[in-house]
Design an enzyme around this catalytic site. Structure first.
Site, PDB file in Angstrom:
ATOM      1  N   HIS A   1       0.808  -1.089   0.086  1.00  0.00           N
ATOM      2  CA  HIS A   1       0.007  -0.246  -0.083  1.00  0.00           C
ATOM      3  C   HIS A   1       1.015   1.323  -0.063  1.00  0.00           C
ATOM      4  O   HIS A   1       2.111   1.302   0.246  1.00  0.00           O
ATOM      5  CB  HIS A   1      -1.047   0.076   1.096  1.00  0.00           C
TER       6      HIS A   1
ATOM      7  N   HIS B   1       0.617   5.338   1.351  1.00  0.00           N
ATOM      8  CA  HIS B   1      -0.055   6.226   2.102  1.00  0.00           C
ATOM      9  C   HIS B   1      -0.187   7.615   1.567  1.00  0.00           C
ATOM     10  O   HIS B   1       0.830   8.055   0.726  1.00  0.00           O
ATOM     11  CB  HIS B   1       0.732   6.525   3.570  1.00  0.00           C
TER      12      HIS B   1
END
Length: 225
Positions: A161, A163
């Site tokens: 992922h 941010h």
């Protein structure tokens, strides 16, 4: 003479069409918000946690290319990707002047943060922290690499992922962008905590002729701006 009931309905239908056409034209010209035309606003991008590894050791890179470090010996390891998108408000209008920050683990799953105890190696050629400011069209773009999943203690394995922290004049959005096909997406408590996890997941698209090494991820963002 009063028009018949059928004629009255016909006139109303024509009037509604005329109003909708005029409203659509004004929307295209930027004179009306989307909600005034379509009666619907865009959903705000879903919030996620800031996480423990927000960068504290350096200022964000503003070159737009996190795959290279000034004075470095080459490009960062991993699959190069381009992340691009448009920041809009709920009415669909582009948000100009929004500050978009991203930070992430490298291709081995390690953050350049003193509290990250992952034994995976750091990458001296990778800038894990970048920032950009949107222009009048709300557009942003970063060159980076696809991060790897990583162990997160009792939480388990976090999927790959990136941010995001997006700040405007009235609103701030902290979220995370995930990747389609990651085997840890369905087990991740943070991703699965939102109402629509799929809205935070992007598909990597084929490279463009201009950047043949970089796969492309489109991640549009909605917040109040």
């Amino acid at each position: 003479m009063r028009a018949s009931k059928g004629k009255q309905e016909e006139y109303r239908t024509i009037s509604r069409r005329t109003i909708l056409k005029a409203s659509a034209a004004m929307f295209a010209a930027g004179m009306l918000p989307a909600s005034a035309v379509f009666g619907k606003v865009l959903d705000r991008t879903q919030d996620q946690i800031l996480g423990p590894f927000y960068p504290i050791m350096s200022e964000p890179d503003r070159s737009g290319d996190l795959t290279r470090v000034p004075g470095g010996s080459g490009r960062a390891k991993g699959q190069p990707i381009i992340i691009r998108g448009t920041v809009r408000n709920p009415d669909g209008k582009p948000v100009s002047g929004a500050e978009v920050e991203i930070w992430q683990a490298n291709a081995a799953g390690r953050y350049a943060h003193p509290d990250d105890t992952n034994p995976a190696p750091l990458d001296p050629n990778f800038q894990g922290f970048g920032a950009a400011t949107t222009g009048p069209d709300g557009f942003y773009q970063f060159k980076t690499i696809k991060p790897l999943h990583y162990p997160a203690g009792s939480i388990g394995i976090r999927p790959a992922h990136i941010h995001f922290d997006v700040r405007g004049r009235r609103d701030e959005l902290v979220t995370q962008m995930y990747f389609e096909g990651d085997p840890y997406n369905e087990k991740d408590s943070f991703l699965q905590s939102v109402l629509n996890p799929d809205a935070l997941i992007v598909k990597l698209l084929s490279p463009t002729a201009e950047e043949p090494e970089f796969m492309v991820a489109v991640f549009d963002i909605v917040f109040r701006g």
